[in-house]
Design a protein around this motif. Structure first.
Motif, mmCIF file in Angstrom:
data_model
loop_
_atom_site.group_PDB
_atom_site.id
_atom_site.type_symbol
_atom_site.label_atom_id
_atom_site.label_comp_id
_atom_site.label_asym_id
_atom_site.label_seq_id
_atom_site.Cartn_x
_atom_site.Cartn_y
_atom_site.Cartn_z
ATOM 1 N N LEU A 221 0.832 -1.216 0.000
ATOM 2 C CA LEU A 221 0.000 0.000 0.000
ATOM 3 C C LEU A 221 0.861 1.259 0.000
ATOM 4 N N ALA A 222 0.499 2.161 -0.906
ATOM 5 C CA ALA A 222 1.088 3.500 -0.915
ATOM 6 C C ALA A 222 -0.030 4.488 -0.621
ATOM 7 N N VAL A 223 0.237 5.427 0.247
ATOM 8 C CA VAL A 223 -0.775 6.423 0.606
ATOM 9 C C VAL A 223 -0.259 7.800 0.204
ATOM 10 N N SER A 224 -1.104 8.506 -0.536
ATOM 11 C CA SER A 224 -0.726 9.837 -1.027
ATOM 12 C C SER A 224 -0.984 10.861 0.065
ATOM 13 N N LEU A 225 0.061 11.231 0.743
ATOM 14 C CA LEU A 225 -0.086 12.079 1.927
ATOM 15 C C LEU A 225 -0.043 13.573 1.559
ATOM 16 N N HIS A 226 1.067 14.018 1.062
ATOM 17 C CA HIS A 226 1.211 15.349 0.437
ATOM 18 C C HIS A 226 1.117 16.544 1.367
ATOM 19 N N ALA A 227 0.744 16.326 2.627
ATOM 20 C CA ALA A 227 0.683 17.452 3.557
ATOM 21 C C ALA A 227 0.725 16.904 4.976
ATOM 22 N N PRO A 228 1.357 17.651 5.896
ATOM 23 C CA PRO A 228 1.489 17.137 7.266
ATOM 24 C C PRO A 228 0.383 17.597 8.207
ATOM 25 N N THR A 229 -0.476 18.517 7.762
ATOM 26 C CA THR A 229 -1.539 19.008 8.647
ATOM 27 C C THR A 229 -2.876 18.954 7.911
ATOM 28 N N ASP A 230 -3.958 18.854 8.688
ATOM 29 C CA ASP A 230 -5.285 18.850 8.064
ATOM 30 C C ASP A 230 -5.541 20.154 7.321
ATOM 31 N N ALA A 231 -5.093 21.259 7.882
ATOM 32 C CA ALA A 231 -5.378 22.546 7.234
ATOM 33 C C ALA A 231 -4.833 22.559 5.802
ATOM 34 N N LEU A 232 -3.597 22.082 5.640
ATOM 35 C CA LEU A 232 -2.996 22.098 4.305
ATOM 36 C C LEU A 232 -3.546 20.967 3.437
ATOM 37 N N ARG A 233 -3.739 19.795 4.044
ATOM 38 C CA ARG A 233 -4.196 18.657 3.222
ATOM 39 C C ARG A 233 -5.634 18.881 2.749
ATOM 40 N N ASP A 234 -6.454 19.522 3.585
ATOM 41 C CA ASP A 234 -7.824 19.841 3.147
ATOM 42 C C ASP A 234 -7.801 20.611 1.827
ATOM 43 N N GLN A 235 -6.800 21.477 1.688
ATOM 44 C CA GLN A 235 -6.740 22.306 0.478
ATOM 45 C C GLN A 235 -6.292 21.534 -0.744
ATOM 46 N N ILE A 236 -5.301 20.653 -0.608
ATOM 47 C CA ILE A 236 -4.731 20.058 -1.827
ATOM 48 C C ILE A 236 -5.218 18.636 -2.083
ATOM 49 N N VAL A 237 -5.680 17.945 -1.040
ATOM 50 C CA VAL A 237 -6.283 16.611 -1.210
ATOM 51 C C VAL A 237 -7.661 16.673 -0.540
ATOM 52 N N PRO A 238 -8.680 17.154 -1.251
ATOM 53 C CA PRO A 238 -9.958 17.478 -0.590
ATOM 54 C C PRO A 238 -10.631 16.311 0.133
ATOM 55 N N ILE A 239 -10.314 15.060 -0.241
ATOM 56 C CA ILE A 239 -10.919 13.915 0.457
ATOM 57 C C ILE A 239 -10.513 13.911 1.933
ATOM 58 N N ASN A 240 -9.481 14.678 2.259
ATOM 59 C CA ASN A 240 -9.038 14.786 3.652
ATOM 60 C C ASN A 240 -10.133 15.355 4.563
ATOM 61 N N LYS A 241 -11.030 16.148 3.969
ATOM 62 C CA LYS A 241 -12.110 16.716 4.800
ATOM 63 C C LYS A 241 -13.003 15.592 5.314
ATOM 64 N N LYS A 242 -13.127 14.533 4.513
ATOM 65 C CA LYS A 242 -13.957 13.396 4.922
ATOM 66 C C LYS A 242 -13.180 12.436 5.831
ATOM 67 N N TYR A 243 -11.929 12.182 5.476
ATOM 68 C CA TYR A 243 -11.096 11.250 6.252
ATOM 69 C C TYR A 243 -9.828 11.963 6.683
ATOM 70 N N PRO A 244 -9.882 12.701 7.775
ATOM 71 C CA PRO A 244 -8.730 13.517 8.213
ATOM 72 C C PRO A 244 -7.543 12.654 8.661
ATOM 73 N N LEU A 245 -6.436 13.335 8.887
ATOM 74 C CA LEU A 245 -5.160 12.630 9.084
ATOM 75 C C LEU A 245 -5.176 11.653 10.249
ATOM 76 N N VAL A 246 -5.834 11.985 11.330
ATOM 77 C CA VAL A 246 -5.809 11.067 12.476
ATOM 78 C C VAL A 246 -6.471 9.732 12.106
#
Ligand code: SAH
Ligand code: SF4
Length: 367
Positions: A221-246
């Motif tokens: 499994l490879a996971v496309s992370l691309h950001a270390p915080t929810d604030a930044l990941r919400d912007q560039i990987v929008p699915i993060n809003k549904k499944y946040p980093l924790v």
């Protein structure tokens, strides 16, 4: 409509043969012919009784998608553009290396997840690929490359593709059933016999589907992370809003219980000035502390009107060093095949968007 036999894993093919009044071992023979010998014409399946071959000719086909274009890059990377009946179709990329041949396979026509730095995500979503269209990419690649000298060390091989990465167009876990069927065929010793460690699914982080993959078909499994915080990941990987980093980190830990490798690969696209600062690297090292992992840093591959820039060498070096000093293994992905638009995130052209939103940009493609 004849049945496309590439749509079936061995269980499915056996069930279909049973309906036809044929024995299971016949299904296995045909499966071998299709996937191991790369034969699509029933007439060439010489150890099958003529009467059965004729029956198959009436009711079935072995039909990978038609190739629109095939390109070879100056570095040996190959790209195929397949006609899947929709605009410019989908792409598959073969990357030869000294000790392996990796095929980058697509799972959807377009993608609905709208990551802002991804050309596929900018094109919109049209449809899921069928299992036949997914496994057909491997079928065609092996078929086209078989017998060629394809390793840089000069070996030629009957099995040119040794590794598969589901990193082409689309989000594989959003097309779960068809992807799992195709993965099953890749792994089956009666077909391609690839080891689970050599087949990688890359996901932007669909948490429930990660759990289902662990149960049904635990490949690397490879996971496309691309950001270390929810604030930044919400912007560039929008699915993060549904499944946040924790939640994503917890899903990674659960996956590892079943995974064939004892680490998750975190992909991290480096976007100049956006997520490539030393502070991001430090936050990242902290975020993944409880997840055995490796990092794969991918320099952003530009495409027209992307709005992002490639990272410079020095920030990348510093970023990498911070992660290494924190004890992580870090690789930097070499860009391959960018002269034929085969690099990550540069795949394929127009998609007829069916998700009802305005297609923001059309990516250039050799049409
Ligand atoms: N949907 C899946 C798999 C396909 S994308 C996923 O997102 O993981 C495969 C990888 O290419 C992902 O890590 C993705 O973030 C990366 N990628 C997308 N666009 C890119 C670009 N323009 N430059 C570099 N990498 C990119
Ligand atoms: Fe879809 Fe992956 Fe591109 Fe995101 S990076 S839009 S999930 S293909």
């Amino acid at each position: 409509m004849p049945q496309n036999l590439l749509d079936f894993d061995l269980d499915g093919l056996t069930a279909w043969f049973t309906e036809l009044g044929e024995k299971p071992f016949r299904a296995r023979q045909v499966f071998h012919w299709m996937h191991q010998a790369g034969v699509a014409d029933f007439a060439q399946m010489t150890d099958i009784a003529k009467s059965l071959r004729e029956k198959l000719q009436q009711h079935a086909v072995v039909a990978p998608s038609a190739i629109n274009f095939a390109h070879t890059s100056t570095d040996g990377t190959r790209k195929w553009l397949f006609d899947v009946g929709v605009a410019n179709g989908i792409e598959t990329v073969f990357i030869p290396e000294e000790d392996r041949g990796t095929l980058c396979v697509s799972s959807q026509v377009g993608c609905a997840l709208e990551c802002t730095f991804c050309s596929t995500g900018r094109q919109g979503f049209n449809r899921n690929l069928t299992a036949a269209e997914i496994i057909g990419q491997l079928w065609v690649a092996n078929h086209s490359l078989r017998g060629e000298v394809n390793r840089t060390n000069g070996d030629s091989s009957d099995r040119p593709v040794t590794n598969v990465v589901m990193m082409g167009m689309g989000e594989p876990l959003a097309n779960f059933e068809n992807v799992v069927t195709a993965l099953g065929i890749m792994l089956d010793d009666h077909a391609y016999g690839l080891s689970r460690r050599r087949v990688t699914v890359s996901t932007s982080g669909l948490v429930p589907a990660m759990d289902r993959l662990a149960e049904r078909c635990p490949v690397a499994l490879a996971v496309s992370l691309h950001a270390p915080t929810d604030a930044l990941r919400d912007q560039i990987v929008p699915i993060n809003k549904k499944y946040p980093l924790v939640e994503l980190m917890a899903a990674c830990r659960r996956y590892l219980v079943h995974a064939p490798r004892d680490f998750i690969t975190f992909e991290y696209v480096m976007l100049a000035g956006v997520n490539d600062q030393p502070e991001h690297a430090r936050q990242l090292a902290e975020l993944v502390r409880d997840v055995p992992c490796k990092f794969n840093l991918i320099p952003f591959n530009p495409f027209p009107d992307s709005g992002y820039d490639k990272p410079h060498a020095e920030p990348m070096r510093v970023f990498r060093q911070i992660l290494q000093d924190a004890g992580y293994v870090v690789t930097t992905r070499k860009t391959r095949g960018d002269d034929i638009d085969a690099a990550c995130g540069q795949l394929a052209g127009k998609v007829a968007d069916k998700s009802g939103r305005v297609i923001k940009r059309m990516h250039k493609e050799a049409a």
